[in-house]
Design an enzyme around this catalytic site. Structure first.
Site, PDB file in Angstrom:
ATOM      1  N   TRP A 414       0.831  -1.212   0.000  1.00 33.37           N
ATOM      2  CA  TRP A 414       0.000   0.000   0.000  1.00 33.37           C
ATOM      3  C   TRP A 414       0.863   1.258   0.000  1.00 33.37           C
ATOM      4  O   TRP A 414       1.867   1.329   0.709  1.00 33.37           O
ATOM      5  CB  TRP A 414      -0.857  -0.050   1.261  1.00 33.37           C
ATOM      6  CG  TRP A 414      -1.814   1.076   1.514  1.00 33.37           C
ATOM      7  CD1 TRP A 414      -3.128   1.113   1.167  1.00 33.37           C
ATOM      8  CD2 TRP A 414      -1.557   2.299   2.229  1.00 33.37           C
ATOM      9  NE1 TRP A 414      -3.705   2.283   1.618  1.00 33.37           N
ATOM     10  CE2 TRP A 414      -2.767   3.031   2.277  1.00 33.37           C
ATOM     11  CE3 TRP A 414      -0.429   2.851   2.841  1.00 33.37           C
ATOM     12  CZ2 TRP A 414      -2.878   4.276   2.905  1.00 33.37           C
ATOM     13  CZ3 TRP A 414      -0.537   4.100   3.461  1.00 33.37           C
ATOM     14  CH2 TRP A 414      -1.758   4.792   3.480  1.00 33.37           C
ATOM     15  N   LYS A 479      -1.313  -0.825  -4.128  1.00 30.91           N
ATOM     16  CA  LYS A 479      -2.600  -0.160  -3.879  1.00 30.91           C
ATOM     17  C   LYS A 479      -2.292   1.315  -3.667  1.00 30.91           C
ATOM     18  O   LYS A 479      -1.552   1.669  -2.764  1.00 30.91           O
ATOM     19  CB  LYS A 479      -3.259  -0.780  -2.645  1.00 30.91           C
ATOM     20  CG  LYS A 479      -4.581  -0.128  -2.255  1.00 30.91           C
ATOM     21  CD  LYS A 479      -5.271  -0.936  -1.179  1.00 30.91           C
ATOM     22  CE  LYS A 479      -6.423  -0.214  -0.530  1.00 30.91           C
ATOM     23  NZ  LYS A 479      -6.961  -0.942   0.620  1.00 30.91           N
ATOM     24  N   TRP A 480      -2.864   2.154  -4.495  1.00 29.32           N
ATOM     25  CA  TRP A 480      -2.559   3.596  -4.510  1.00 29.32           C
ATOM     26  C   TRP A 480      -3.740   4.329  -3.875  1.00 29.32           C
ATOM     27  O   TRP A 480      -4.776   4.495  -4.498  1.00 29.32           O
ATOM     28  CB  TRP A 480      -2.351   4.029  -5.951  1.00 29.32           C
ATOM     29  CG  TRP A 480      -1.930   5.450  -6.162  1.00 29.32           C
ATOM     30  CD1 TRP A 480      -2.593   6.580  -5.809  1.00 29.32           C
ATOM     31  CD2 TRP A 480      -0.728   5.887  -6.824  1.00 29.32           C
ATOM     32  NE1 TRP A 480      -1.900   7.694  -6.197  1.00 29.32           N
ATOM     33  CE2 TRP A 480      -0.745   7.300  -6.824  1.00 29.32           C
ATOM     34  CE3 TRP A 480       0.354   5.226  -7.411  1.00 29.32           C
ATOM     35  CZ2 TRP A 480       0.276   8.054  -7.403  1.00 29.32           C
ATOM     36  CZ3 TRP A 480       1.362   5.997  -7.990  1.00 29.32           C
ATOM     37  CH2 TRP A 480       1.328   7.394  -7.977  1.00 29.32           C
ATOM     38  N   ASP A 481      -3.548   4.776  -2.644  1.00 25.96           N
ATOM     39  CA  ASP A 481      -4.661   5.354  -1.883  1.00 25.96           C
ATOM     40  C   ASP A 481      -4.640   6.888  -1.909  1.00 25.96           C
ATOM     41  O   ASP A 481      -3.641   7.506  -2.291  1.00 25.96           O
ATOM     42  CB  ASP A 481      -4.571   4.840  -0.431  1.00 25.96           C
ATOM     43  CG  ASP A 481      -5.941   4.695   0.217  1.00 25.96           C
ATOM     44  OD1 ASP A 481      -6.894   5.358  -0.233  1.00 25.96           O
ATOM     45  OD2 ASP A 481      -6.047   3.921   1.186  1.00 25.96           O
ATOM     46  N   CYS A 529      -7.630   3.691  -5.184  1.00 23.22           N
ATOM     47  CA  CYS A 529      -8.402   3.705  -3.932  1.00 23.22           C
ATOM     48  C   CYS A 529      -8.424   5.146  -3.443  1.00 23.22           C
ATOM     49  O   CYS A 529      -7.484   5.895  -3.666  1.00 23.22           O
ATOM     50  CB  CYS A 529      -7.699   2.804  -2.915  1.00 23.22           C
ATOM     51  SG  CYS A 529      -8.504   2.772  -1.291  1.00 23.22           S
ATOM     52  N   GLY A 532     -11.783   4.219   0.260  1.00 23.82           N
ATOM     53  CA  GLY A 532     -12.788   3.392  -0.410  1.00 23.82           C
ATOM     54  C   GLY A 532     -12.879   3.859  -1.848  1.00 23.82           C
ATOM     55  O   GLY A 532     -11.871   4.010  -2.533  1.00 23.82           O
ATOM     56  N   ASP A 551     -15.008   1.239   1.352  1.00 20.50           N
ATOM     57  CA  ASP A 551     -14.536   0.639   2.609  1.00 20.50           C
ATOM     58  C   ASP A 551     -15.662  -0.149   3.275  1.00 20.50           C
ATOM     59  O   ASP A 551     -15.441  -0.794   4.300  1.00 20.50           O
ATOM     60  CB  ASP A 551     -14.046   1.732   3.571  1.00 20.50           C
ATOM     61  CG  ASP A 551     -12.629   2.175   3.220  1.00 20.50           C
ATOM     62  OD1 ASP A 551     -11.936   1.417   2.523  1.00 20.50           O
ATOM     63  OD2 ASP A 551     -12.233   3.279   3.633  1.00 20.50           O
TER      64      ASP A 551
HETATM   65  C1  GLA Z   1      -8.379   3.791   3.206  1.00 22.37           C
HETATM   66  C2  GLA Z   1      -8.653   2.600   2.314  1.00 22.37           C
HETATM   67  C3  GLA Z   1      -8.599   1.327   3.120  1.00 22.37           C
HETATM   68  C4  GLA Z   1      -7.255   1.193   3.779  1.00 22.37           C
HETATM   69  C5  GLA Z   1      -6.982   2.422   4.632  1.00 22.37           C
HETATM   70  C6  GLA Z   1      -5.569   2.407   5.170  1.00 22.37           C
HETATM   71  O1  GLA Z   1      -9.424   4.009   4.082  1.00 22.37           O
HETATM   72  O2  GLA Z   1      -9.883   2.744   1.680  1.00 22.37           O
HETATM   73  O3  GLA Z   1      -8.836   0.219   2.299  1.00 22.37           O
HETATM   74  O4  GLA Z   1      -6.260   1.050   2.801  1.00 22.37           O
HETATM   75  O5  GLA Z   1      -7.146   3.624   3.882  1.00 22.37           O
HETATM   76  O6  GLA Z   1      -5.283   3.502   5.910  1.00 22.37           O
END
Ligand code: GLA
Length: 730
Positions: A414, A479-481, A529, A532, A551
């Site tokens: 992540w 996973k790119w948040d 991401c 969510g 989420d």
């Molecule tokens: C966001 C993402 C989650 C998770 C958290 C981590 O809320 O949507 O899936 O990766 O961050 O902090």
């Protein structure tokens, strides 16, 4: 095929299924004569009477045999334009407003020349449509009030699917700087306002709730000014003619290849016509265009269906898969993903993660993702974003990765690259990297700020840190948040006259970074991401073949989120995981998850053997059928949970020999019965309906015309229950 009729000064764009017919009027402005299902009768001559009376600013003078402009210009405000003027007689919302050096707001682009070529326009820095059997009409226009201001209006038609893509490129060839105050990507003037608008509103955990309303009198704006495409409104919108349903009636789908502030304006006037304009949100927007500079608007996508919502939706799915996603392995089988987040959040160590991996294998996982908490001093969400070095005291990443690979699991990690924590080394050394750092009362959200993505030095800093981790470890997935929306918008280094560019430049910075990394590491799969599903859009899909949808994985919410999202986006990109929520059995959650990417997030050590068996049963269905049915098959929406007390979707493979059906009840029920007519099967063949504990043969004719009787019991008093069947031609 795109043709130009020199005599009539008309363009016809058609793929034999839909047609767009454009006329260069005597003012040299572009008018829309016709848009809709392919019609042979769309010559200007044949439509001239209706056209002159109802729409045109111009008329044909039979005595002189010439096109004339109406003397008082009165019809300017009810003509049907392809690209309307601003402030010169048309009082409806215009797609473009450019203020010239002398202060003039009047904007009127007139035809200069055109060319027709194969393919979509290509852009180096913006996500854009690509590939396919495409023709593009590029019309060069100049502003009547500043002839050095040039616009290229690109209108592409897909010859194999009912998609039209539009955008505009501006070039300032003059000495004087101009201010672009509004630069939308498309206009679509419709003959009437007899449509229902469907758009997808929401919030965190409730993404893409479907909202419908008739076109209202005046202006309705569907928009985001959150800095990202947002949870609150999604850029996918569609208009359905009154009375249209899933398989009949006219439907117009809209979207934009963009991840930031967008705006779709739907305006209906006193004459009951309607105008749709769509593109970058002009909220706080002002782009200075200096000598020789170019400004490119994102591409807007129009999908026309004369056969109801599902044809539009299926066409959008093909468009995303064939013309948006660039991930080179998108056509390959995608591994079942296990994500550590919901099971352990940031409390983990090497041993606990290895124990997770071992149990995740027992439920069919093929890709293990270590979510937030592996870097710097990050043990909760108050610190460390911006400091992307592995916390070796907490986790032996090398050991974890080797353990995955030894067990034939891929490994993913992540990142949240566009953010900076107040408590971080990066902030201490470079407070100026945080957007709004000059403000006394910065609005922290989750203890973090947006990183200044307009600052190349900041972007490069993050790039180098990420590169170091990626190069050092064997990473298959990222996973790119993006967990914070836009609150402060002042970026001093851009200068006081460029603050109107901030929101768009931040998005361009995101694209710059992700473009660089995805190009450099084409084998890594990136998943989008944003808390969510707060950035579920075509701009992100260009780089990330899948996006975490929400989420909230509780099935009572998920059935809405996945059903509604799948109206505009293919199932294969809708990140959906089975979690530990107690609303339903694991089997029900897993069936729902099949109608998406399929994966898990829970503490796998807590699963009983029985639960592991339940999950393995569905994981095996995924492994056998995901690609053929859920990824490459055709999706039918059989019952909307917004309209009914259950949700139902069906996927059918290309030759109608296999199918899968889900029905999920959206309200607590002790017992449920209904009959559902299936779609897409062969009428003259028989099918086996296979559920977990039954099997029966039914004719295709009966399934299509009479329907399948569904009965769902609820012996364990659970809130959500479902029915799932595989359907195979005998
Ligand atoms: C966001 C993402 C989650 C998770 C958290 C981590 O809320 O949507 O899936 O990766 O961050 O902090």
């Amino acid at each position: 095929m795109i043709t130009f009729n020199e005599k009539e000064k008309t363009f016809l764009l058609t793929n034999n299924s839909i047609s767009l017919f454009i006329y260069i009027n005597a003012n040299k402005h572009l008018e829309t004569v016709y848009f809709g299902k392919a019609s042979k009768d769309i010559s200007l001559e044949n439509n001239r009477k209706k056209y002159e009376d109802n729409y045109s600013t111009c008329y044909f003078d039979h005595s002189t045999n010439k096109d004339m402009v109406t003397l008082d210009g009165a019809s300017n405000h009810f003509s049907r334009f392809e690209l309307a003027t601003h402030s010169v007689g048309d009082h409806r919302p215009a797609p473009i407003i450019i203020q010239k050096k002398d202060g003039n707001y009047e904007t009127a682009f007139e035809y200069v020349s055109h060319r027709i070529y194969k393919g979509y326009p290509h852009y180096e820095e913006n996500p854009h449509a690509h590939d396919g059997n495409i023709e593009t009409l590029e019309i060069t226009l100049k502003d009547e009030f500043d002839e050095k201001l040039i616009a290229k209006y690109n209108i592409s038609i897909d010859l194999d699917k009912d998609i039209i893509v539009k955008n505009i490129e501006f070039k300032n060839q003059g000495e004087e700087q101009v201010k672009i105050l509004r630069a939308l990507s498309m206009e679509l003037d419709l003959e009437d306002n007899n449509y229902v608008v469907h758009h997808f509103r929401g919030k965190w955990g409730r993404e893409r709730g479907e909202v419908t309303n008739p076109i209202i009198d005046g202006e309705q704006i569907i928009a985001s000014n959150y800095g990202r495409s947002s949870h609150e409104e999604n850029p996918f919108i569609f208009l359905a003619k009154q009375g249209a349903d899933y398989s009949t009636g006219e439907v117009i789908g809209l979207n934009i290849i963009y991840s930031g502030n967008f705006k779709c304006s739907i305006f209906s006037d006193y004459a009951n016509k309607s105008r749709i304009t769509y593109g970058l949100n002009d909220y706080n927007f002002c782009w200075l265009l200096s000598k020789n500079e170019t400004f490119i608007t994102p591409q807007a996508v129009i999908c026309y269906s004369e056969n109801g919502i599902d044809h539009m939706s299926q066409t959008m799915h093909r468009f995303v898969k064939e013309n948006v996603i660039t991930y080179k392995k998108d056509n390959e089988y995608k591994p079942i993903l296990f994500n550590s987040w919901e099971g352990s959040e940031m409390s983990f160590n090497t041993e606990s993660i290895i124990a997770y991996i071992d149990d995740s294998i027992k439920i069919g996982s093929e890709l293990f993702v270590l979510d937030d908490g592996w870097f710097s001093y990050r043990n909760d969400d108050t610190t460390s974003l911006g400091d992307w070095w592995v916390n070796k005291d907490k986790i032996d990443l090398d050991k974890v990765i080797k353990h995955c690979h030894k067990n034939n699991l891929k490994f993913g990690i992540w990142f949240e690259p566009e953010m900076i924590s107040y408590e971080s080394e990066l902030y201490k050394n470079h407070p100026e990297y945080a957007v709004g750092y000059t403000r006394n009362k910065q609005a922290l959200q989750r203890h973090q700020f947006l990183l200044d993505m307009c600052n190349d030095e900041a972007v490069n800093n993050i790039y180098l840190q990420m590169k170091k981790v990626i190069d050092e470890y064997d990473i298959d997935y990222i996973k790119w948040d993006h967990n914070r929306d836009l609150k402060e918008t002042f970026i001093p280094h851009l200068g006081n006259d460029r603050q109107g560019e901030v929101t768009h430049r931040l998005v361009l910075g995101y694209y710059k970074l992700i473009e660089r990394l995805t190009k450099e590491y084409p084998n890594i799969m990136f998943e989008g991401c944003a808390s969510g599903g707060g950035r579920f859009d075509l701009g992100t899909l260009y780089y990330c073949p899948q996006i975490w949808a929400s989420d909230n994985s509780r099935p009572a919410s998920r059935m809405f989120i996945q059903y509604n999202t799948s109206l505009g986006y293919p199932l294969s990109c809708i990140g959906s995981h089975v979690n530990a929520s107690e609303q339903s059995s694991y089997t029900t959650k897993a069936y729902l998850s099949l109608f998406g990417t399929y994966g898990y997030e829970m503490n796998p050590n807590y699963l009983s053997n029985e639960e592991k068996e339940e999950l393995n049963f569905v994981a095996n269905i995924y492994k056998e059928y995901h690609k053929e049915l859920f990824e490459e098959g055709i999706l039918y929406h059989l019952a909307s949970p917004t309209e009914k007390d259950y949700m139902s979707m069906q996927v059918v493979n290309k030759d109608a020999t296999k199918s899968a059906l889900i029905v999920t009840i959206n309200e607590f029920k002790t017992h449920f019965k209904t009959t559902i007519k299936l779609k897409g099967l062969s009428k003259d063949k028989n099918y086996l309906i296979i559920t977990k504990d039954s099997q029966k043969e039914v004719s295709g004719k009966s399934l299509l015309e009479k329907g399948l009787d569904i009965s769902i019991d609820n012996p364990n008093n659970l809130e959500v229950n479902s029915y799932f069947a595989l359907i195979k031609q005998v």
